[in-house]
Design a protein around this motif. Structure first.
Motif, PDB file in Angstrom:
ATOM      1  N   VAL A  63       0.865  -1.170   0.000  1.00 48.55           N
ATOM      2  CA  VAL A  63       0.000   0.000   0.000  1.00 48.55           C
ATOM      3  C   VAL A  63       0.911   1.231   0.000  1.00 48.55           C
ATOM      4  N   ILE A  64       0.624   2.180  -0.896  1.00 48.64           N
ATOM      5  CA  ILE A  64       1.430   3.395  -1.036  1.00 48.64           C
ATOM      6  C   ILE A  64       0.495   4.597  -1.075  1.00 48.64           C
ATOM      7  N   ALA A  65       0.786   5.590  -0.245  1.00 45.09           N
ATOM      8  CA  ALA A  65       0.067   6.866  -0.278  1.00 45.09           C
ATOM      9  C   ALA A  65       1.017   7.914  -0.852  1.00 45.09           C
ATOM     10  N   GLN A  66       0.594   8.576  -1.913  1.00 43.79           N
ATOM     11  CA  GLN A  66       1.415   9.605  -2.556  1.00 43.79           C
ATOM     12  C   GLN A  66       1.061  10.984  -2.009  1.00 43.79           C
ATOM     13  N   SER A  67       2.009  11.905  -2.097  1.00 46.24           N
ATOM     14  CA  SER A  67       1.784  13.274  -1.625  1.00 46.24           C
ATOM     15  C   SER A  67       0.701  13.984  -2.428  1.00 46.24           C
ATOM     16  N   THR A  68       0.361  13.456  -3.583  1.00 45.73           N
ATOM     17  CA  THR A  68      -0.690  14.033  -4.426  1.00 45.73           C
ATOM     18  C   THR A  68      -2.087  13.619  -3.974  1.00 45.73           C
ATOM     19  N   GLY A  69      -2.173  12.705  -3.002  1.00 48.91           N
ATOM     20  CA  GLY A  69      -3.454  12.198  -2.540  1.00 48.91           C
ATOM     21  C   GLY A  69      -3.831  10.866  -3.145  1.00 48.91           C
ATOM     22  N   LEU A  70      -3.114  10.423  -4.164  1.00 49.30           N
ATOM     23  CA  LEU A  70      -3.375   9.141  -4.805  1.00 49.30           C
ATOM     24  C   LEU A  70      -2.916   8.005  -3.898  1.00 49.30           C
ATOM     25  N   VAL A 106      -2.934   0.252  -4.042  1.00 52.07           N
ATOM     26  CA  VAL A 106      -2.856  -1.058  -3.411  1.00 52.07           C
ATOM     27  C   VAL A 106      -2.385  -1.989  -4.519  1.00 52.07           C
ATOM     28  N   LEU A 107      -1.223  -2.608  -4.290  1.00 50.92           N
ATOM     29  CA  LEU A 107      -0.604  -3.453  -5.309  1.00 50.92           C
ATOM     30  C   LEU A 107      -0.347  -4.843  -4.743  1.00 50.92           C
ATOM     31  N   LYS A 108      -0.327  -5.830  -5.626  1.00 53.46           N
ATOM     32  CA  LYS A 108       0.035  -7.195  -5.244  1.00 53.46           C
ATOM     33  C   LYS A 108       1.042  -7.712  -6.246  1.00 53.46           C
ATOM     34  N   GLY A 109       1.915  -8.583  -5.768  1.00 51.33           N
ATOM     35  CA  GLY A 109       2.903  -9.140  -6.671  1.00 51.33           C
ATOM     36  C   GLY A 109       3.719 -10.226  -6.036  1.00 51.33           C
ATOM     37  N   LYS A 110       4.856 -10.469  -6.657  1.00 54.66           N
ATOM     38  CA  LYS A 110       5.768 -11.531  -6.210  1.00 54.66           C
ATOM     39  C   LYS A 110       7.204 -11.092  -6.405  1.00 54.66           C
ATOM     40  N   TYR A 111       8.077 -11.776  -5.691  1.00 51.91           N
ATOM     41  CA  TYR A 111       9.513 -11.606  -5.864  1.00 51.91           C
ATOM     42  C   TYR A 111      10.034 -12.839  -6.581  1.00 51.91           C
ATOM     43  N   ASN A 112      10.661 -12.639  -7.735  1.00 50.77           N
ATOM     44  CA  ASN A 112      11.295 -13.728  -8.469  1.00 50.77           C
ATOM     45  C   ASN A 112      12.736 -13.799  -7.971  1.00 50.77           C
ATOM     46  N   LYS A 134      15.868 -11.860  -9.236  1.00 51.53           N
ATOM     47  CA  LYS A 134      15.932 -10.758  -8.267  1.00 51.53           C
ATOM     48  C   LYS A 134      15.073  -9.579  -8.708  1.00 51.53           C
ATOM     49  N   VAL A 135      13.825  -9.902  -9.074  1.00 51.33           N
ATOM     50  CA  VAL A 135      12.876  -8.899  -9.562  1.00 51.33           C
ATOM     51  C   VAL A 135      11.589  -8.962  -8.739  1.00 51.33           C
ATOM     52  N   VAL A 136      11.144  -7.798  -8.283  1.00 50.25           N
ATOM     53  CA  VAL A 136       9.833  -7.663  -7.651  1.00 50.25           C
ATOM     54  C   VAL A 136       8.916  -7.014  -8.684  1.00 50.25           C
ATOM     55  N   LYS A 137       7.790  -7.662  -8.964  1.00 51.92           N
ATOM     56  CA  LYS A 137       6.813  -7.076  -9.891  1.00 51.92           C
ATOM     57  C   LYS A 137       5.498  -6.923  -9.141  1.00 51.92           C
ATOM     58  N   LEU A 138       5.011  -5.679  -9.104  1.00 55.10           N
ATOM     59  CA  LEU A 138       3.786  -5.350  -8.387  1.00 55.10           C
ATOM     60  C   LEU A 138       2.776  -4.757  -9.354  1.00 55.10           C
ATOM     61  N   GLN A 139       1.541  -5.220  -9.287  1.00 52.75           N
ATOM     62  CA  GLN A 139       0.482  -4.710 -10.148  1.00 52.75           C
ATOM     63  C   GLN A 139      -0.648  -4.167  -9.280  1.00 52.75           C
ATOM     64  N   SER A 140      -1.177  -3.019  -9.682  1.00 50.76           N
ATOM     65  CA  SER A 140      -2.233  -2.391  -8.893  1.00 50.76           C
ATOM     66  C   SER A 140      -3.496  -3.240  -8.871  1.00 50.76           C
ATOM     67  N   GLU A 141      -4.056  -3.350  -7.681  1.00 52.79           N
ATOM     68  CA  GLU A 141      -5.373  -3.936  -7.476  1.00 52.79           C
ATOM     69  C   GLU A 141      -6.386  -2.800  -7.372  1.00 52.79           C
ATOM     70  N   LEU A 142      -5.892  -1.643  -6.879  1.00 60.06           N
ATOM     71  CA  LEU A 142      -6.733  -0.471  -6.681  1.00 60.06           C
ATOM     72  C   LEU A 142      -5.874   0.777  -6.804  1.00 60.06           C
ATOM     73  N   LYS A 189      -8.011   9.953 -13.216  1.00 50.22           N
ATOM     74  CA  LYS A 189      -7.591   9.517 -14.553  1.00 50.22           C
ATOM     75  C   LYS A 189      -6.773   8.234 -14.574  1.00 50.22           C
ATOM     76  N   VAL A 190      -6.010   7.954 -13.522  1.00 47.59           N
ATOM     77  CA  VAL A 190      -5.137   6.775 -13.500  1.00 47.59           C
ATOM     78  C   VAL A 190      -5.971   5.532 -13.225  1.00 47.59           C
ATOM     79  N   LYS A 191      -5.790   4.506 -14.073  1.00 45.85           N
ATOM     80  CA  LYS A 191      -6.567   3.284 -13.869  1.00 45.85           C
ATOM     81  C   LYS A 191      -5.717   2.050 -13.573  1.00 45.85           C
ATOM     82  N   GLU A 192      -4.406   2.104 -13.850  1.00 46.38           N
ATOM     83  CA  GLU A 192      -3.538   0.948 -13.583  1.00 46.38           C
ATOM     84  C   GLU A 192      -2.103   1.403 -13.417  1.00 46.38           C
TER      85      GLU A 192
END
Length: 157
Positions: free
Chosen positions: A84-91, A94-100, A104-112, A118-121
């Motif tokens: 979960v990340i809160a930005q200073s812009t108010g956005l 909520v992201l979910k992902g895995k660590y490969n 050595k890569v973390v990939k996170l995709q927005s759930e919300l 305007k931002v959807k993903e």
């Protein structure tokens, strides 16, 4: 970190812990391109399977603050990650992902993506090396398909 302890679910990402500093660049069809300085801090209390995250950026030429965000990375014993990340812009993301672990890569995709008209993903991909993190943030809006918005490379302090 509490007494140097690492929660078992955090152990495979313990190399993230600490402060990282570097430079990045951004752009998007709806804004001009730009470069920035950045600092990211990851910390862990050793008790819960959570890494606290904070980030700030600034203009390279003047040092003027640009953006900041903070949140939490929660590791699950099955290897998945909830963020979960809160930005200073108010956005809020909520992201979910895995660590490969092999790559050595973390990939996170927005759930919300909340409070963003305007931002959807958003997809955040982190590549972890011994003393370096590089990342790519992709974004899709109501008017644009998923594409790179930010890239950066940071070294551990």
């Amino acid at each position: 970190m509490a007494s140097g302890l690492i929660h078992p679910a955090v152990a495979h990402l313990s190399s993230l812990l600490g402060t990282w500093r570097g430079e990045g660049e951004g752009g998007f069809p709806t804004i001009g391109s730009f470069k920035y300085g950045e600092e990211i801090h990851f910390s862990h209390n050793g008790i819960k399977p959570v890494i606290a995250y904070s980030q700030k950026t600034w203009k390279l030429d003047s040092g003027e603050p640009m953006h900041s965000e903070s949140g939490f990375w929660r590791m699950k014993l099955d290897g998945s990650i909830e963020v979960v990340i809160a930005q200073s812009t108010g956005l809020v993301e909520v992201l979910k992902g895995k660590y490969n672990e092999q790559d050595k890569v973390v990939k996170l995709q927005s759930e919300l993506v909340a409070n963003a008209s305007k931002v959807k993903e958003i997809i955040r991909t982190f590549k972890i090396a011994e003393d370096k993190i590089s990342y790519n943030v992709e974004m899709a809006t109501l008017l644009t398909c998923l594409q790179t918005h930010l890239t950066a490379s940071l070294k551990k302090l």
